[in-house]
Design a protein around this motif. Structure first.
Motif, short mmCIF file in Angstrom:
data_model
loop_
_atom_site.label_atom_id
_atom_site.label_comp_id
_atom_site.label_asym_id
_atom_site.label_seq_id
_atom_site.Cartn_x
_atom_site.Cartn_y
_atom_site.Cartn_z
N GLY A 265 40.25 26.03 -57.87
CA GLY A 265 41.01 25.89 -56.63
C GLY A 265 40.18 25.57 -55.42
N GLY A 266 39.07 26.25 -55.19
CA GLY A 266 38.38 26.08 -53.93
C GLY A 266 37.26 25.08 -53.93
N ASP B 286 36.55 22.53 -47.66
CA ASP B 286 37.09 23.60 -48.49
C ASP B 286 38.60 23.67 -48.43
N GLY B 287 39.23 22.69 -47.80
CA GLY B 287 40.68 22.66 -47.74
C GLY B 287 41.26 23.58 -46.71
N GLY C 134 43.80 19.24 -47.19
CA GLY C 134 44.10 20.04 -48.36
C GLY C 134 44.33 21.51 -48.06
N VAL D 61 45.59 25.47 -50.45
CA VAL D 61 45.87 26.11 -51.74
C VAL D 61 47.30 26.63 -51.77
N LYS E 93 47.79 29.31 -59.09
CA LYS E 93 47.60 28.63 -57.82
C LYS E 93 47.17 27.20 -58.07
N GLN F 31 45.47 23.48 -56.19
CA GLN F 31 44.69 22.94 -55.08
C GLN F 31 45.25 21.59 -54.65
N TYR F 32 45.76 21.54 -53.43
CA TYR F 32 46.16 20.28 -52.83
C TYR F 32 44.92 19.66 -52.20
#
Length: 284
Positions: A37-38, A54-55, A194, A196, A203, A205-206
């Motif tokens: 995710g990150g 890191d979104g 982005g 989460v 979850k 990740q966008y």
């Protein structure tokens, strides 16, 4: 999130069974996304100068966006009935009459009720919180609670892997609909790089949120393309969201596919058909 629209219609049992295997794969994608995710890398285009690798977005952004939305809604809510901001929500009965009916045909697509309840419900949340309207406009997503809402699933009944669209109509009191659109716009800008999405057991990740051409319907409209990272951090999945506001009501269209294919947009025939039905009935 990817695959969220495929919760099944009240009919078409055989088609839903054929989708089950594909949905199981989607579940694996979502659950596995927790591992990546990150730290999923994008293609370098962050879609906004304030985006971070890191979104995340600055911590002050959610409060700023909420305040702007609240001020906009308060201003709109002071108008008279029938103004562009709207002042009174449609009843559940009236809103349902404006939505697609179960089994209604839209070209090759068929509309139906969701068999597992509201899609993208309250258990879908975003980190940072300012991105929440991009994930879901359910109760609690913004400071504005819908007074009535109707949800329809639109897909090609016999296709196991194909485009599906979650069509959701929500009506608000006062300037709530205006406030929702303001919050959505703030999220589109703040979350370009982005974010989460959290669900009950997974979850995702966008990687990127990009504005795309919105339809010329209603008082205002917004449309977005989402790029989402797959479980291995190598494949990109795509999803589209279009939201139209007419007075005190929003019409939301979220399209995805059980594939890595980029469908390019929410199917125009679905948006046009729902808008025409809404417009014709609401102006009688």
């Amino acid at each position: 999130m990817f695959g969220a629209g495929n919760q099944g219609r009240s009919g078409g049992r055989r088609a839903r069974l054929r989708r089950a295997a594909a949905l199981a794969l989607v579940g694996a994608v979502l659950t596995g996304a927790a591992a990546c995710g990150g730290d999923g890398a994008t293609d370098g285009d962050k879609g906004g100068k304030d985006a971070r690798t890191d979104g995340k977005v600055p911590a002050s952004t959610p409060a700023d966006g909420a305040e702007d939305a609240a001020e906009s809604a308060a201003s709109a809510g002071s108008g008279e009935p029938g103004t562009s901001g709207g002042s009174g929500a449609l009843s559940q009965r009236d809103l349902t009459a404006l939505a697609f009916t179960d089994g209604e045909k839209i070209g090759k697509y068929t509309a139906g009720e969701f068999s597992l309840g509201e899609p993208q419900g309250e258990d879908y949340t975003a980190d940072p919180a300012v991105c929440q309207p991009l994930v879901s406009l359910a109760k609690g997503a913004t400071a504005f609670e819908p007074a009535s809402e109707v949800h329809r699933n639109v897909d090609v009944a016999e296709e196991m892997v194909g485009t599906t669209v979650a069509v959701q109509l929500r009506s608000y009191n006062g300037g709530g609909a205006v406030g929702v659109m303001k919050a959505l716009g703030a999220a589109g800008k703040a979350c370009a790089g982005g974010f989460v999405e959290h669900r009950a057991v997974a979850k995702g990740q966008y990687l990127k949120v990009e504005p795309v051409k919105a339809p010329d319907h209603g008082d205002e409209a917004q449309a977005y393309r989402f790029t989402i990272l797959d479980v291995k951090g190598t494949l990109k999945l795509y999803e589209y969201l279009t939201v139209v506001r007419s007075g005190a009501t929003t019409l939301s269209f979220r399209a995805d596919i059980l594939d890595t294919k980029d469908i390019g947009k929410v199917p125009e025939e679905v948006i046009t058909a729902q808008w025409k039905k809404f417009e014709a009935a609401s102006t009688r």
